[in-house]
Design a protein around this motif. Structure first.
Motif, short mmCIF file in Angstrom:
data_model
loop_
_atom_site.label_atom_id
_atom_site.label_comp_id
_atom_site.label_asym_id
_atom_site.label_seq_id
_atom_site.Cartn_x
_atom_site.Cartn_y
_atom_site.Cartn_z
N GLY A 265 -12.72 8.09 6.61
CA GLY A 265 -14.00 8.09 5.92
C GLY A 265 -13.95 7.40 4.58
N GLU A 266 -14.51 8.04 3.56
CA GLU A 266 -14.59 7.45 2.22
C GLU A 266 -13.22 7.30 1.56
OE1 GLU A 266 -15.94 10.35 -0.96
OE2 GLU A 266 -16.57 11.45 0.83
N TYR A 267 -12.20 7.94 2.11
CA TYR A 267 -10.86 7.85 1.54
C TYR A 267 -10.07 6.66 2.11
CZ TYR A 267 -11.82 12.67 0.11
OH TYR A 267 -12.38 13.80 -0.44
N SER A 268 -10.65 5.95 3.05
CA SER A 268 -9.90 4.93 3.78
C SER A 268 -9.34 3.84 2.87
CB SER A 268 -10.78 4.30 4.87
OG SER A 268 -10.06 3.34 5.59
N HIS A 269 -10.18 3.26 2.02
CA HIS A 269 -9.71 2.16 1.16
C HIS A 269 -8.57 2.64 0.25
CE1 HIS A 269 -9.51 -1.27 -1.49
NE2 HIS A 269 -9.76 -0.48 -2.52
N LEU A 270 -8.76 3.78 -0.40
CA LEU A 270 -7.76 4.30 -1.33
C LEU A 270 -6.43 4.53 -0.63
CD1 LEU A 270 -6.83 5.57 -4.01
CD2 LEU A 270 -7.81 7.75 -3.21
N GLU A 271 -6.47 5.16 0.54
CA GLU A 271 -5.22 5.51 1.23
C GLU A 271 -4.51 4.28 1.77
OE1 GLU A 271 -3.91 8.22 0.83
OE2 GLU A 271 -5.53 9.56 0.25
N HIS A 272 -5.25 3.29 2.24
CA HIS A 272 -4.60 2.05 2.71
C HIS A 272 -4.01 1.27 1.53
CE1 HIS A 272 -6.72 2.90 6.50
NE2 HIS A 272 -5.73 2.22 7.03
N GLN A 273 -4.70 1.30 0.39
CA GLN A 273 -4.15 0.65 -0.80
C GLN A 273 -2.88 1.36 -1.26
OE1 GLN A 273 -5.33 -2.29 -2.50
NE2 GLN A 273 -3.23 -2.01 -3.24
N ASN A 274 -2.84 2.69 -1.14
CA ASN A 274 -1.63 3.44 -1.51
C ASN A 274 -0.44 3.01 -0.66
OD1 ASN A 274 -2.92 4.92 -3.49
ND2 ASN A 274 -3.32 6.69 -2.18
N ILE A 275 -0.68 2.77 0.61
CA ILE A 275 0.40 2.31 1.50
C ILE A 275 0.87 0.92 1.09
CG2 ILE A 275 1.01 1.70 3.87
CD1 ILE A 275 0.74 4.73 3.27
N VAL A 276 -0.07 0.05 0.80
CA VAL A 276 0.29 -1.30 0.34
C VAL A 276 1.11 -1.22 -0.95
CG1 VAL A 276 -0.66 -3.45 -0.61
CG2 VAL A 276 -1.64 -2.45 1.47
N ASN A 277 0.72 -0.35 -1.86
CA ASN A 277 1.45 -0.20 -3.12
C ASN A 277 2.89 0.27 -2.87
OD1 ASN A 277 -0.88 -0.91 -4.44
ND2 ASN A 277 -1.44 1.18 -5.02
N MET A 278 3.07 1.17 -1.92
CA MET A 278 4.41 1.62 -1.57
C MET A 278 5.28 0.46 -1.10
SD MET A 278 4.03 5.24 0.47
CE MET A 278 5.82 5.44 0.53
N LEU A 279 4.70 -0.39 -0.28
CA LEU A 279 5.45 -1.52 0.26
C LEU A 279 5.78 -2.54 -0.83
CD1 LEU A 279 3.34 -1.96 3.52
CD2 LEU A 279 5.66 -1.03 3.36
N LEU A 280 4.83 -2.74 -1.75
CA LEU A 280 5.08 -3.67 -2.86
C LEU A 280 6.21 -3.16 -3.74
CD1 LEU A 280 1.38 -4.51 -3.81
CD2 LEU A 280 3.05 -6.09 -2.82
N GLU A 281 6.25 -1.86 -3.98
CA GLU A 281 7.31 -1.28 -4.80
C GLU A 281 8.68 -1.46 -4.15
OE1 GLU A 281 6.27 2.78 -5.27
OE2 GLU A 281 4.54 2.38 -6.57
N ARG A 282 8.70 -1.45 -2.84
CA ARG A 282 9.98 -1.54 -2.13
C ARG A 282 10.42 -2.98 -1.90
NH1 ARG A 282 8.00 3.04 -1.82
NH2 ARG A 282 9.12 4.91 -1.13
N LYS A 283 9.59 -3.93 -2.26
CA LYS A 283 9.92 -5.34 -2.06
C LYS A 283 10.40 -5.57 -0.62
CE LYS A 283 11.07 -6.30 -6.90
NZ LYS A 283 10.56 -5.03 -7.44
N ALA A 284 9.60 -5.10 0.31
CA ALA A 284 9.94 -5.16 1.73
C ALA A 284 10.20 -6.60 2.17
CB ALA A 284 8.81 -4.55 2.56
#
Length: 401
Positions: free
Chosen positions: A325-344
């Motif tokens: 629902g309304e949390y979709s954008h925030l939660e998908h961005q959080n996942i992207v941020n995790m990946l960016l931090e890990r320099k995947a």
């Protein structure tokens, strides 16, 4: 309806909602859905020998009432299991452990909703000594509806997290709904198995009688991947101990268990090492999977060109998380941020939900587009995490990895 006339003196029932599986003496339930109508097959079911046919507008309610009546005719312990993450794996592990001592019935596959739970209960025979019933939920009141049918004698909530937020409205809504299992047990003199490291479960349980366990650590020698499975293993050992299965027997059963349902599976393909956890995904389980994968040992592989060993690069193939629902954008961005931090090393994302994020990675509309990409740009010599909501159907690309 009083179903005693049907269940009296029966050692087992065979109930089906599929007209193609009707056999002499069975009960056929003519359910009506968006794309099917079982009422169209009532006459055929009778010709094929169905002993009784449940049909009409109230067929689902009557199926649930029949399941409740059958359950009440069984004087065996029934363990109800629910939770945001890990409920199916915990159910499977508990079944592996308890199956060493008891003639056990447990929910098959993912039959954990308003249709699946009644059908599961009706699959229990009088020869079974115990049963495990898995219960899923996506809206407030779902667990109450299921426990009122299954009437468990004890229960286990694996955890609570951010899933089906579109239906629950909030994380607090998730907690209230999962706690409906605890509410039933408290009202009917039951008890729960509870991870005492989880503060949310402590708040939800209140004064409910508890058999405690802790998260613990993953034992060596299992076929499960991901440290997040430690609490599932601990839960199964705790349940086993309560019902008389020793620690050594329980651990042996868990070590012998091999997941085959796209949950916490490790696959060594011709070209890569793949962690397949693609049956379900929500923000909590996705973050846990990424963290566990990130902490997994760096595996060396032999280069076919230089014949030297080098660390195996990691690749993340992640599908979108649905029903947020309304949390979709925030939660998908959080996942992207995790990946960016890990320099995947490599990240491939599937689902329109990622397009609104700041992801600098390739984003594919669906699994077919991802498959087309992998056919022209294959991955070789990678340690791969494959995870996403079931609707992504990420398992379709396994043959290409």
């Amino acid at each position: 309806m009083d179903w005693n006339f049907l269940i009296r003196n029966k050692s087992a029932l065979f109930v089906t909602t599929d007209s193609r599986k009707v056999t002499p003496g069975c009960v056929f339930v003519a359910l009506k859905g968006e794309h099917f109508n079982g009422n169209d097959f009532v006459d055929q079911a009778r010709r094929d020998g169905a002993e009784y046919v449940i049909c009409g507008e109230n067929a689902l309610t009557e199926l649930q009432d029949l399941a409740r009546a059958w359950r009440r005719s069984l004087s065996i312990p029934i363990i109800g299991i629910t939770g945001t993450n890990g409920k199916t794996t915990t159910k499977e592990l508990c079944a592996a452990v308890l199956g060493t001592k008891y003639n056990l019935f447990y929910t098959q596959g993912n039959l954990n909703n308003q249709i699946g739970v009644p059908l599961s209960l009706l699959s229990i025979t009088r020869a079974h000594e115990m049963a495990i019933i898995e219960m899923g939920a996506s809206h407030p009141g779902d667990i109450k509806e299921l426990v009122d049918i299954a009437e468990p004698t004890c229960g286990l909530i694996t955890n609570v997290g951010k899933a089906h937020l579109q239906g629950f409205g909030s994380f607090e809504g998730v907690m209230r709904t999962k706690a409906e299992l605890y509410d039933f047990l408290r009202a009917h003199g039951g008890f729960c198995f509870r991870n005492t490291d989880n503060s949310y479960l402590a708040k939800m349980a209140g004064d409910l009688q508890t058999v405690p366990y802790t998260t613990g650590t993953m034992p060596e020698g299992t076929h499960l991947v991901g440290g997040y499975n430690a609490e599932n293993v601990s839960a199964a050992i705790c349940v086993g101990a309560h019902f008389g299965v020793s620690y050594d027997e329980a651990l042996a059963a868990i070590r012998a268990y091999v997941p085959t349902n796209n949950r916490s599976q490790f696959m060594k393909t011709e070209h890569n090492d793949v962690v397949v956890d693609a049956y379900n995904a929500n923000p909590t389980s996705m973050q846990a999977a990424i963290e566990a994968f990130d902490r997994s040992p760096i595996i060396n592989h032999q280069s076919p060109i230089t014949n030297h060993q080098s660390p195996m690069p990691k690749a993340y193939i992640l599908g979108a998380m649905r029903e947020l629902g309304e949390y979709s954008h925030l939660e998908h961005q959080n996942i992207v941020n995790m990946l960016l931090e890990r320099k995947a090393d490599i990240v491939l994302l599937v689902g329109e939900e990622y397009k609104a994020t700041t992801a600098p990675y390739p984003i594919f509309e669906n699994v077919e587009a991802l498959a087309a990409y992998l056919q022209t740009t294959p991955l070789t010599g990678h340690h791969i995490l494959l995870k996403g909501s079931r609707s992504n159907q990420l398992e379709k690309v396994i043959p290409l990895l």
